[in-house]
Design a protein around this motif. Structure first.
Motif, PDB file in Angstrom:
ATOM      1  N   VAL A 158       0.849  -1.190   0.000  1.00  0.00           N
ATOM      2  CA  VAL A 158       0.000   0.000   0.000  1.00  0.00           C
ATOM      3  C   VAL A 158       0.884   1.240   0.000  1.00  0.00           C
ATOM      4  N   CYS A 159       0.491   2.253  -0.774  1.00  0.00           N
ATOM      5  CA  CYS A 159       1.213   3.519  -0.773  1.00  0.00           C
ATOM      6  C   CYS A 159       0.211   4.656  -0.972  1.00  0.00           C
ATOM      7  N   THR A 160       0.639   5.872  -0.653  1.00  0.00           N
ATOM      8  CA  THR A 160      -0.230   7.032  -0.859  1.00  0.00           C
ATOM      9  C   THR A 160       0.468   8.047  -1.757  1.00  0.00           C
ATOM     10  N   LEU A 161      -0.343   8.790  -2.498  1.00  0.00           N
ATOM     11  CA  LEU A 161       0.157   9.837  -3.388  1.00  0.00           C
ATOM     12  C   LEU A 161      -0.745  11.054  -3.254  1.00  0.00           C
ATOM     13  N   THR A 162      -0.166  12.227  -3.444  1.00  0.00           N
ATOM     14  CA  THR A 162      -1.004  13.407  -3.572  1.00  0.00           C
ATOM     15  C   THR A 162      -1.683  13.355  -4.941  1.00  0.00           C
ATOM     16  N   MET A 163      -2.681  14.187  -5.123  1.00  0.00           N
ATOM     17  CA  MET A 163      -3.341  14.240  -6.437  1.00  0.00           C
ATOM     18  C   MET A 163      -2.335  14.645  -7.514  1.00  0.00           C
ATOM     19  N   ASP A 164      -1.484  15.617  -7.219  1.00  0.00           N
ATOM     20  CA  ASP A 164      -0.480  16.045  -8.195  1.00  0.00           C
ATOM     21  C   ASP A 164       0.489  14.917  -8.546  1.00  0.00           C
ATOM     22  N   GLU A 165       0.900  14.154  -7.531  1.00  0.00           N
ATOM     23  CA  GLU A 165       1.802  13.022  -7.785  1.00  0.00           C
ATOM     24  C   GLU A 165       1.106  11.967  -8.650  1.00  0.00           C
ATOM     25  N   ALA A 166      -0.159  11.693  -8.342  1.00  0.00           N
ATOM     26  CA  ALA A 166      -0.912  10.707  -9.128  1.00  0.00           C
ATOM     27  C   ALA A 166      -1.049  11.162 -10.579  1.00  0.00           C
ATOM     28  N   MET A 167      -1.352  12.439 -10.778  1.00  0.00           N
ATOM     29  CA  MET A 167      -1.473  12.960 -12.140  1.00  0.00           C
ATOM     30  C   MET A 167      -0.139  12.848 -12.885  1.00  0.00           C
ATOM     31  N   ALA A 178      -6.337   1.253 -16.565  1.00  0.00           N
ATOM     32  CA  ALA A 178      -7.447   2.090 -17.039  1.00  0.00           C
ATOM     33  C   ALA A 178      -8.397   2.520 -15.928  1.00  0.00           C
ATOM     34  N   LYS A 179      -8.760   1.599 -15.032  1.00  0.00           N
ATOM     35  CA  LYS A 179      -9.693   1.970 -13.971  1.00  0.00           C
ATOM     36  C   LYS A 179      -9.083   3.011 -13.037  1.00  0.00           C
ATOM     37  N   SER A 180      -7.783   2.898 -12.797  1.00  0.00           N
ATOM     38  CA  SER A 180      -7.119   3.840 -11.893  1.00  0.00           C
ATOM     39  C   SER A 180      -6.982   5.212 -12.534  1.00  0.00           C
ATOM     40  N   VAL A 181      -6.621   5.241 -13.808  1.00  0.00           N
ATOM     41  CA  VAL A 181      -6.535   6.514 -14.530  1.00  0.00           C
ATOM     42  C   VAL A 181      -7.904   7.190 -14.533  1.00  0.00           C
ATOM     43  N   THR A 182      -8.934   6.429 -14.866  1.00  0.00           N
ATOM     44  CA  THR A 182     -10.294   6.969 -14.905  1.00  0.00           C
ATOM     45  C   THR A 182     -10.706   7.508 -13.541  1.00  0.00           C
ATOM     46  N   ALA A 183     -10.436   6.738 -12.491  1.00  0.00           N
ATOM     47  CA  ALA A 183     -10.832   7.141 -11.140  1.00  0.00           C
ATOM     48  C   ALA A 183     -10.156   8.437 -10.720  1.00  0.00           C
ATOM     49  N   VAL A 184      -8.860   8.535 -10.958  1.00  0.00           N
ATOM     50  CA  VAL A 184      -8.132   9.748 -10.563  1.00  0.00           C
ATOM     51  C   VAL A 184      -8.653  10.963 -11.324  1.00  0.00           C
ATOM     52  N   LEU A 185      -8.852  10.819 -12.629  1.00  0.00           N
ATOM     53  CA  LEU A 185      -9.336  11.958 -13.422  1.00  0.00           C
ATOM     54  C   LEU A 185     -10.735  12.394 -12.983  1.00  0.00           C
ATOM     55  N   LEU A 186     -11.616  11.443 -12.727  1.00  0.00           N
ATOM     56  CA  LEU A 186     -12.968  11.791 -12.296  1.00  0.00           C
ATOM     57  C   LEU A 186     -12.973  12.376 -10.894  1.00  0.00           C
ATOM     58  N   LEU A 187     -12.123  11.847 -10.011  1.00  0.00           N
ATOM     59  CA  LEU A 187     -12.029  12.397  -8.663  1.00  0.00           C
ATOM     60  C   LEU A 187     -11.513  13.831  -8.707  1.00  0.00           C
ATOM     61  N   ARG A 188     -10.487  14.070  -9.522  1.00  0.00           N
ATOM     62  CA  ARG A 188      -9.964  15.437  -9.635  1.00  0.00           C
ATOM     63  C   ARG A 188     -11.044  16.374 -10.158  1.00  0.00           C
ATOM     64  N   ASP A 189     -11.808  15.933 -11.140  1.00  0.00           N
ATOM     65  CA  ASP A 189     -12.896  16.758 -11.685  1.00  0.00           C
ATOM     66  C   ASP A 189     -13.941  17.043 -10.606  1.00  0.00           C
ATOM     67  N   LEU A 190     -14.295  16.024  -9.832  1.00  0.00           N
ATOM     68  CA  LEU A 190     -15.267  16.180  -8.744  1.00  0.00           C
ATOM     69  C   LEU A 190     -14.757  17.176  -7.698  1.00  0.00           C
ATOM     70  N   GLN A 191     -13.505  17.019  -7.316  1.00  0.00           N
ATOM     71  CA  GLN A 191     -12.917  17.927  -6.329  1.00  0.00           C
ATOM     72  C   GLN A 191     -12.861  19.362  -6.851  1.00  0.00           C
ATOM     73  N   ASP A 192     -12.499  19.518  -8.133  1.00  0.00           N
ATOM     74  CA  ASP A 192     -12.471  20.859  -8.731  1.00  0.00           C
ATOM     75  C   ASP A 192     -13.859  21.488  -8.723  1.00  0.00           C
ATOM     76  N   SER A 193     -14.882  20.677  -9.026  1.00  0.00           N
ATOM     77  CA  SER A 193     -16.249  21.226  -9.063  1.00  0.00           C
ATOM     78  C   SER A 193     -16.752  21.590  -7.680  1.00  0.00           C
ATOM     79  N   GLN A 194     -16.169  20.976  -6.647  1.00  0.00           N
ATOM     80  CA  GLN A 194     -16.533  21.281  -5.261  1.00  0.00           C
ATOM     81  C   GLN A 194     -15.625  22.342  -4.648  1.00  0.00           C
ATOM     82  N   GLY A 195     -14.669  22.844  -5.441  1.00  0.00           N
ATOM     83  CA  GLY A 195     -13.757  23.876  -4.957  1.00  0.00           C
ATOM     84  C   GLY A 195     -12.753  23.387  -3.943  1.00  0.00           C
ATOM     85  N   ARG A 196     -12.388  22.101  -4.040  1.00  0.00           N
ATOM     86  CA  ARG A 196     -11.395  21.558  -3.076  1.00  0.00           C
ATOM     87  C   ARG A 196     -10.006  21.593  -3.650  1.00  0.00           C
TER      88      ARG A 196
END
Length: 196
Positions: A158-167, A178-196
Motif C-alpha cells: 500500500v502507498c499514498t500519493l497526492t493528487m499532483d503526484e498521481a497525475m 485504465a480503472k485507476s486513470v479513470t478514477a483519478v481523473l474523475l475524482l480530480r474533476d469532482l474535487q475541482d467542481s466542489q472547490g477543493r
C-alpha cells in the motif's frame, strides 16, 4: 447501485449496427473468465463469429485520506509481466452482488481501511472489444485504518500519493491501469467542481 445504460432497441436507434446472436458455445470455463464463441448475423445478413469473455463484473475504489492523499496498491500483474500502481479493486463475488458492497470489501482486504462515505464516480466498460466486464468506481472518504487482509494469492503493498503526484504518474505512464486513470481523473474533476 449505479443505473445501467443500454442501447434503446425499441426506438430503432442504431438498428443498422446490431448483431443478432445465432448460436453460442463455451470454449473455456475458468474460475474468473468464461470464454465464449458466438455465431452472429451481421446487419447485412452475413454470418460472423465473435469470441468474447464473460466476466462477473467488478468494483474499484479510490480512497482519500483526511489530508487529501490517495491510497494505491502495488502488485504484480502476470498478464503484463510488471508491478502496477492501482486503486483497490476486485470482482463481484456473486451475480447480483451490490457493487458498493464489493468496493467496501476490496478496500478493507487490500488496504485495511474502512470508509464512512462512498461517492459513485462511474461505471466503466473495461474492454468492449472482447469482454462484457463493467467495473463500478467509487471514491471513499472518512477513512479509518485497520489491518490489511488480502486473499491468499494476493501480495500487495500500500502507498499514498497526492493528487499532483498521481497525475504526474498518469502522464509518465507509471499509472497505466485504465480503472485507476479513470478514477483519478474523475475524482480530480469532482474535487475541482466542489472547490477543493
Amino acid at each position: 447501485m449505479a443505473k445501467d445504460w443500454e442501447l434503446d432497441k425499441n426506438m430503432g436507434k442504431d438498428a443498422d449496427l446490431i448483431e443478432e446472436k445465432v448460436s453460442s458455445e463455451d470454449v473455456f470455463d475458468g474460475n474468473l473468465l468464461h470464454v465464449k464463441k458466438d455465431t452472429v448475423r451481421l446487419p447485412n445478413g452475413n454470418i460472423a463469429y465473435r469470441e468474447w469473455i464473460k466476466h462477473p463484473g467488478a468494483s474499484a475504489v479510490v480512497p482519500v485520506t483526511p489530508e487529501g492523499r490517495l491510497i494505491f496498491v502495488r502488485q504484480y500483474r502476470y498478464p503484463i509481466q510488471q508491478v502496477t500502481l492501482e486503486i483497490p479493486a476486485g470482482k463481484l463475488d456473486a451475480e447480483g452482488e451490490d457493487p458498493l458492497d464489493c468496493a467496501r470489501r476490496e478496500l478493507s482486504e487490500e488496504t485495511g481501511y474502512q470508509a464512512e462515505k462512498y461517492t459513485f464516480l462511474t461505471k466503466l466498460a473495461t474492454t468492449v472489444g472482447f469482454s462484457n466486464e463493467f467495473i463500478y468506481i467509487y471514491a471513499a472518504e472518512g477513512l479509518t485504518a485497520g489491518r490489511q487482509h488480502p486473499d491468499e494469492d494476493e501480495f500487495i503493498n500500500v502507498c499514498t500519493l497526492t493528487m499532483d503526484e498521481a497525475m504526474a504518474k498518469i502522464r509518465s505512464g507509471e499509472i497505466c491501469d485504465a480503472k485507476s486513470v479513470t478514477a483519478v481523473l474523475l475524482l480530480r474533476d469532482l474535487q475541482d467542481s466542489q472547490g477543493r
